[in-house]
Design an enzyme around this catalytic site. Structure first.
Site, PDB file in Angstrom:
ATOM      1  N   HIS A   1      13.982   5.562  17.849  1.00  0.00           N
ATOM      2  CA  HIS A   1      14.858   5.000  16.816  1.00  0.00           C
ATOM      3  C   HIS A   1      14.702   5.650  15.443  1.00  0.00           C
ATOM      4  O   HIS A   1      15.487   5.355  14.542  1.00  0.00           O
ATOM      5  CB  HIS A   1      14.646   3.474  16.738  1.00  0.00           C
TER       6      HIS A   1
ATOM      7  N   ASP B   1      17.931  -5.209  17.638  1.00  0.00           N
ATOM      8  CA  ASP B   1      16.567  -4.721  17.877  1.00  0.00           C
ATOM      9  C   ASP B   1      15.610  -5.912  17.937  1.00  0.00           C
ATOM     10  O   ASP B   1      15.849  -6.948  17.320  1.00  0.00           O
ATOM     11  CB  ASP B   1      16.172  -3.819  16.679  1.00  0.00           C
TER      12      ASP B   1
ATOM     13  N   HIS C   1      12.780  -5.362  16.708  1.00  0.00           N
ATOM     14  CA  HIS C   1      11.995  -4.968  15.539  1.00  0.00           C
ATOM     15  C   HIS C   1      12.903  -4.695  14.345  1.00  0.00           C
ATOM     16  O   HIS C   1      14.076  -4.343  14.526  1.00  0.00           O
ATOM     17  CB  HIS C   1      11.205  -3.690  15.851  1.00  0.00           C
TER      18      HIS C   1
ATOM     19  N   ASP D   1      12.169  -2.295  12.029  1.00  0.00           N
ATOM     20  CA  ASP D   1      12.087  -0.848  11.743  1.00  0.00           C
ATOM     21  C   ASP D   1      12.254  -0.545  10.258  1.00  0.00           C
ATOM     22  O   ASP D   1      12.920   0.429   9.877  1.00  0.00           O
ATOM     23  CB  ASP D   1      13.122  -0.073  12.586  1.00  0.00           C
TER      24      ASP D   1
ATOM     25  N   HIS E   1       9.431   5.688  14.028  1.00  0.00           N
ATOM     26  CA  HIS E   1      10.538   4.886  14.586  1.00  0.00           C
ATOM     27  C   HIS E   1      10.482   3.436  14.101  1.00  0.00           C
ATOM     28  O   HIS E   1      11.465   2.712  14.251  1.00  0.00           O
ATOM     29  CB  HIS E   1      10.590   4.956  16.134  1.00  0.00           C
TER      30      HIS E   1
ATOM     31  N   ASP F   1      18.970  -0.759  19.732  1.00  0.00           N
ATOM     32  CA  ASP F   1      17.690  -0.435  20.364  1.00  0.00           C
ATOM     33  C   ASP F   1      17.618  -1.283  21.630  1.00  0.00           C
ATOM     34  O   ASP F   1      17.704  -2.523  21.555  1.00  0.00           O
ATOM     35  CB  ASP F   1      16.565  -0.799  19.377  1.00  0.00           C
TER      36      ASP F   1
ATOM     37  N   ASP G   1      15.349  -2.303  23.300  1.00  0.00           N
ATOM     38  CA  ASP G   1      14.288  -3.328  23.355  1.00  0.00           C
ATOM     39  C   ASP G   1      14.724  -4.648  22.722  1.00  0.00           C
ATOM     40  O   ASP G   1      13.993  -5.641  22.757  1.00  0.00           O
ATOM     41  CB  ASP G   1      12.949  -2.814  22.806  1.00  0.00           C
TER      42      ASP G   1
ATOM     43  N   GLU H   1      15.928   4.337  22.519  1.00  0.00           N
ATOM     44  CA  GLU H   1      14.664   3.872  23.098  1.00  0.00           C
ATOM     45  C   GLU H   1      14.687   3.606  24.601  1.00  0.00           C
ATOM     46  O   GLU H   1      13.830   2.900  25.125  1.00  0.00           O
ATOM     47  CB  GLU H   1      14.129   2.629  22.345  1.00  0.00           C
TER      48      GLU H   1
END
Ligand SMILES: NC(=[NH2+])NCCC[C@H](N)C(=O)O
Ligand SMILES: [Mn+2]
Ligand SMILES: [Mn+2]
Length: 362
Positions: A138, A161, A163, A165, A178, A286, A288, A331
């Site tokens: 990412h 996401d 996260h 980031d 990332h 992303d 994830d 990702e």
């Protein structure tokens, strides 16, 4: 079957330009660089053509010449020991020509790769095409979003996401870039501070590598969906900058339908163009963000994520706005988990792209 929505910012015939980015330097796990290759091999180009898109894809980007240029212009003694000599499944093992800055790993390489991606994405977008960037990790979003905002300065970002980031050089605990792209795109202070002691040297590779990034992303121009693993330093940054974020708690409370409406209203609030077009949107997804049961093959999975349908709904609803101008699928790591998991994750990556590009259920 594809819907009848007319993309508002794309030229006819609508063209998707696949930007394959086999790159893993923003994090330590090998294999995420194989993500784009698997997505294309799974038939993504054909699938988009079947949805009525004209698809441009002339091979994945090769970042080898960037590595070569960096290593051969390096003023750093190649015989000097490097900071890390970890196991060989650790892609973060630093090259002698790209030693860490602070604890940031592969800073020059990540920066140069993103700079090239920014040019490519901006070029496609200015041509009236839809850049679809396949990661890769990412950190690449520093490139894709710089490119989108270069072509569409008014664009808002929807960042899906687990996260945020948004670590800065001052807050990152991992040193994995990332986990930082949003802070660079916003020009947050923690980065300037950490680079303040970074003295420009005689060769280009020893100058502050991130200087090319224009801090063009306003804190009010991004909305997060799906967050559930946010570092303490990142929580502080989100609060201080009043950044709009819908965590999994919000998805549970309101349902994905209302969350996406709130996200779109937020980005479009106060945004008025004479011709009443909706605000252009860049979607950075992303994988994830999805629950690990849905997308297992990814480097930093976090349980309690979006369901298959919630993830696809976000993409479908953004397509319906007609305002999509840039898309990232990031990702996917085909080296993680078993074959069945890899197939499943790659298939989900392809179907997210199709949903964002107009595939409908009926
Ligand atoms: N793009 C990602 N998967 N990012 C994960 C970031 C994890 C953690 N917050 C870090 O900064 O290292
Ligand atoms: Mn993530
Ligand atoms: Mn991410």
């Amino acid at each position: 079957m594809s819907s009848e929505i007319t993309p508002q910012y794309l030229k006819a015939p609508r063209t998707a330009s696949i930007v394959g980015c086999p790159f893993s330097g923003g994090q330590p796990k090998l294999g995420v660089d194989k993500g784009p290759i698997h997505l294309v091999e799974a038939g993504l180009v054909n699938q988009l053509e079947e949805l009525g898109w004209n698809v441009k894809f002339d091979g994945h980007h090769q970042f080898e010449d960037i590595k070569y240029a960096l290593s051969s212009s390096s003023s750093i003694d190649p015989s000097a020991p490097t900071a890390s000599s970890a196991a060989n499944d650790d892609a973060s093992t630093s090259n002698h020509w790209d030693p860490p800055i602070g604890i940031l790993k592969n800073p020059r390489l990540v920066s140069r790769v993103c700079e090239e991606v920014a040019k490519v994405v901006s070029g496609h977008a200015k041509n009236g095409e839809l850049p679809v960037t396949l990661g890769g990790d990412h950190s690449l979003a520093m490139g894709t979003i710089s490119g989108t905002l270069d072509a569409h300065p008014e664009a808002g970002v929807i960042w899906v996401d687990a996260h945020a980031d948004i670590n800065t050089a001052a807050t990152t605990e991992s040193g994995n870039i990332h986990g930082m792209p949003v802070s660079f795109l916003m020009g947050l202070d923690g980065n300037h501070q950490a680079f303040a002691s970074f003295k420009p040297g005689p060769s280009p590779s020893s100058q502050t590598p991130f200087a090319w990034i224009k801090p063009v992303l306003k804190p009010s121009s991004i909305v997060y969906i799906g967050l559930r693993d946010v570092d303490a330093g990142e929580k502080k940054i989100l609060k201080e900058n009043k950044i709009k974020a819908f965590s999994m708690h919000d998805v549970d409370r309101y349902g994905i339908g209302r969350v996406v409406e709130m996200a779109l209203e937020y980005l479009n609030g106060g945004y008025a163009q004479g011709d009443s077009k909706p605000r252009p949107i860049h979607l950075s997804f992303d994988v994830d963000a999805l629950d690990p049961s849905v997308a297992p093959s990814t480097g930093t999975p976090v349980r309690g994520g979006l369901t298959f349908r919630e993830g696809h709904y976000i993409c479908e609803r953004i397509w319906e706005t007609g305002a999509l101008v840039g898309l990232d699928i990031m990702e996917v790591n085909p080296s993680l988990e078993d074959d069945v998991s890899v197939k499943q994750t790659v298939a989900v990556g392809c179907s997210l792209v199709r949903s964002a590009l107009g595939e409908t259920l009926l």
